[in-house]
Design a protein around this motif. Structure first.
Motif, short mmCIF file in Angstrom:
data_model
loop_
_atom_site.label_atom_id
_atom_site.label_comp_id
_atom_site.label_asym_id
_atom_site.label_seq_id
_atom_site.Cartn_x
_atom_site.Cartn_y
_atom_site.Cartn_z
N HIS A 23 3.62 115.56 98.97
CA HIS A 23 2.86 114.34 98.72
C HIS A 23 2.34 114.42 97.28
O HIS A 23 2.10 115.51 96.77
N ALA A 24 2.18 113.25 96.67
CA ALA A 24 1.76 113.22 95.26
C ALA A 24 0.24 113.28 95.14
O ALA A 24 -0.44 112.32 95.50
N TYR A 25 -0.27 114.38 94.68
CA TYR A 25 -1.70 114.51 94.41
C TYR A 25 -1.91 114.70 92.92
O TYR A 25 -1.04 115.23 92.22
N LEU A 26 -3.09 114.30 92.49
CA LEU A 26 -3.38 114.37 91.07
C LEU A 26 -3.63 115.81 90.66
O LEU A 26 -4.41 116.52 91.30
N THR A 27 -2.96 116.26 89.60
CA THR A 27 -3.21 117.62 89.12
C THR A 27 -4.06 117.59 87.85
O THR A 27 -5.03 118.30 87.74
N THR A 28 -3.65 116.75 86.90
CA THR A 28 -4.41 116.65 85.65
C THR A 28 -4.47 115.19 85.23
O THR A 28 -3.68 114.36 85.71
N SER A 29 -5.39 114.91 84.32
CA SER A 29 -5.45 113.55 83.78
C SER A 29 -6.00 113.62 82.36
O SER A 29 -6.68 114.58 82.00
N LYS A 30 -5.67 112.60 81.58
CA LYS A 30 -6.24 112.46 80.24
C LYS A 30 -6.81 111.06 80.12
O LYS A 30 -6.03 110.09 80.19
N SER A 104 4.76 108.60 96.51
CA SER A 104 5.69 109.63 96.02
C SER A 104 7.11 109.26 96.42
O SER A 104 7.33 108.45 97.33
N VAL A 105 8.10 109.87 95.76
CA VAL A 105 9.49 109.53 96.06
C VAL A 105 9.89 109.99 97.46
O VAL A 105 10.90 109.53 97.99
N ASP A 106 9.10 110.88 98.08
CA ASP A 106 9.41 111.26 99.46
C ASP A 106 8.70 110.35 100.47
O ASP A 106 8.49 110.74 101.62
N THR A 107 8.31 109.17 100.03
CA THR A 107 7.81 108.04 100.84
C THR A 107 6.36 108.16 101.31
O THR A 107 5.92 107.38 102.14
N HIS A 108 5.60 109.11 100.78
CA HIS A 108 4.22 109.26 101.25
C HIS A 108 3.22 108.66 100.28
O HIS A 108 3.39 108.74 99.06
N LYS A 109 2.16 108.05 100.85
CA LYS A 109 1.14 107.42 100.01
C LYS A 109 -0.10 108.32 99.94
O LYS A 109 -0.49 108.92 100.95
N THR A 110 -0.69 108.38 98.76
CA THR A 110 -1.93 109.15 98.58
C THR A 110 -2.86 108.34 97.70
O THR A 110 -2.43 107.38 97.04
N HIS A 111 -4.12 108.71 97.69
CA HIS A 111 -5.07 108.01 96.82
C HIS A 111 -6.24 108.94 96.49
O HIS A 111 -6.43 109.98 97.14
N ALA B 282 -4.85 118.78 95.94
CA ALA B 282 -5.01 118.61 94.50
C ALA B 282 -6.31 119.24 94.00
O ALA B 282 -7.28 119.34 94.72
N SER B 283 -6.25 119.66 92.78
CA SER B 283 -7.43 120.29 92.21
C SER B 283 -8.47 119.25 91.82
O SER B 283 -9.62 119.56 91.60
N MET B 284 -8.04 118.00 91.68
CA MET B 284 -8.99 116.97 91.27
C MET B 284 -8.56 115.60 91.80
O MET B 284 -7.40 115.37 92.07
N GLY B 285 -9.52 114.76 91.97
CA GLY B 285 -9.25 113.35 92.22
C GLY B 285 -8.57 113.03 93.53
O GLY B 285 -7.99 111.97 93.68
N SER B 286 -8.64 113.88 94.52
CA SER B 286 -8.01 113.53 95.79
C SER B 286 -9.05 113.50 96.89
O SER B 286 -10.15 113.95 96.72
#
Lengths: 120, 286
Positions: A23-30, A104-111, B282-286
């Motif tokens: 599943h797509a989770y946020l790792t980093t952001s700018k 995500s491309v594997d069809t899962h939704k995250t927020h 996730a380490s952040m924002g989840s």
């Protein structure tokens, strides 16, 4: 003997097995969470644990008054299918909350949400 | 569309789609490896029909989920976007196109080409899995596991209906069963090895079998697979040596295997709707 070897190998594999991201989770952001950026920052960039489908992703950037700072839809970063970039225009300094929805491309939704500060 | 009932329904449709796809592929593979009993092509088209109908239902439900659509008109509006701009969309359509080509080849008795084409479609399913989405070393390893797991499962479970047909009509059922059992052994070995690796990556701890939805579906799949293995071992060690006298009993046992195999695939479809428990958050924002 063979059974012991198999059991030993299984134990070693169990011990070294890495945690997998699914599943797509946020790792980093700018800008990243909690940091302060300049008022003239023109975009934010989000990196995920998996490749995402930009057409079905959404990102809002809202200040304390509820005013939206994002000026367009999230777009894929060329060459990085696990990253999104969103154009923004900050009108005033203060705390901004980013709310993201990813497919995500594997069809899962995250927020999720996080916040950062815009300085003068 | 995010509630558990819709998730399970999507999973059931995905599992049924896999069942039909595996059957169509398995029929072509059986025709290429073990001969073509009468009715084999009809069986292949039957699998294609199930894959098509269940795939259409899965596509509809998945589109509704992607677009957070609650009305049929909203889903209809989102269908072209999903078909053109998501990996799920174009891959599912491409896989069905490849399966149609494969069935047309089988219709012309080009069984090997039909098996290769439908095999590509079977393996394409792995590209919708976690490994293909993750990227990096771990992602590639998991993707390789998925390819081998799906390929072996399709080669074994998918050929069972054709085996049942072959055993009923074959002049020499014992030779057929013995030849088939070699394929079965290789597939079972590959399924077990890759299942163990997937357990390490996606589940990670035994307690997750009892405390998470993903774990519960995986446990159900594991239990049914264990029964399937016991049945297959009984067929190989007891009923096959007693052929042709045991032809009817072996036919019934293979029918049970087909039913259990279908249940395993439905559990797999549901399983893939949930978040794997070993997933590092996730380490952040989840």
């Amino acid at each position: 003997m063979r059974r012991s070897l198999f059991a030993g190998a299984a134990m070693v594999m169990l011990a070294i097995a890495p945690a997998a991201f699914a599943h797509a989770y946020l790792t980093t952001s700018k800008p990243s969470a909690g940091t302060t950026v300049r008022l003239d920052t023109s975009s934010i960039r989000l990196s995920f644990t998996e490749a995402v489908q930009p057409e079905f992703c959404a990102v809002t950037v809202v200040d304390g008054m509820g005013t939206h700072a994002e000026t367009g839809k999230p777009e894929a970063v060329p060459g990085h299918d696990d990253e999104l970039t969103v154009p923004v225009h900050f009108q005033m300094a203060g705390k901004y909350i980013v709310t993201w929805h990813a497919l995500s491309v594997d069809t899962h939704k995250t927020h999720g949400t996080y916040s950062f500060i815009v300085g003068n | 569309m995010a509630n558990p009932v819709w998730m399970v329904l999507r999973g059931v449709c995905r599992g049924l789609h896999l069942t039909g796809y595996f059957c169509a592929f398995g029929t072509a593979l059986f025709g290429a490896l073990f001969g073509q009993p009468p009715g084999l092509r009809r069986m292949g088209w039957g699998g294609f029909g199930v894959a098509l109908l269940a795939g259409a239902a899965w596509f509809w439900l998945q589109t509704a989920d992607f677009a957070s659509a609650s009305s049929p008109s909203a889903v209809l509006a989102a269908l072209p976007l999903v078909a053109g701009y998501t990996r799920f969309g174009w891959l599912t359509l491409a896989r069905m196109g490849v399966l149609l080509l494969a069935m047309l080849c089988a219709q012309k008795r080009c069984w090997k080409l039909a098996a290769v084409l439908s095999g590509i479609g079977v393996l394409g399913q792995a590209w919708l899995g976690h490994g293909a989405a993750m990227g990096g070393g771990k992602g590639w390893l998991l993707f390789g596991c998925s390819l081998a797991h799906i390929g072996a499962a399709a080669a074994w479970l998918g050929t069972l209906p054709a085996l049942a047909l072959g055993l009923r009509l074959s002049q020499n059922p014992r030779a057929l069963a013995e030849n088939y059992s070699r394929l079965g052994l290789v597939c079972v070995g590959a399924i077990l090895a890759t299942a163990f690796l997937q357990y390490l990556f996606l589940i990670g701890r035994v307690s997750a079998f009892f405390t998470t939805a993903y774990g519960a579906a995986a446990l159900a799949k594991l239990l049914m697979f264990s029964v399937l293995l016991a049945l297959a071992a009984h067929n190989r060690n007891r009923l096959t040596p007693a052929l042709p006298a045991s032809r009817a009993a072996l036919g019934r046992a293979v029918a049970w295997e087909i039913g259990l195999g279908m249940a395993v695939l439905l559990a797999a479809g549901v399983l893939m709707q949930f978040a794997p428990p070993a997933m590092a958050m996730a380490s952040m924002g989840s």
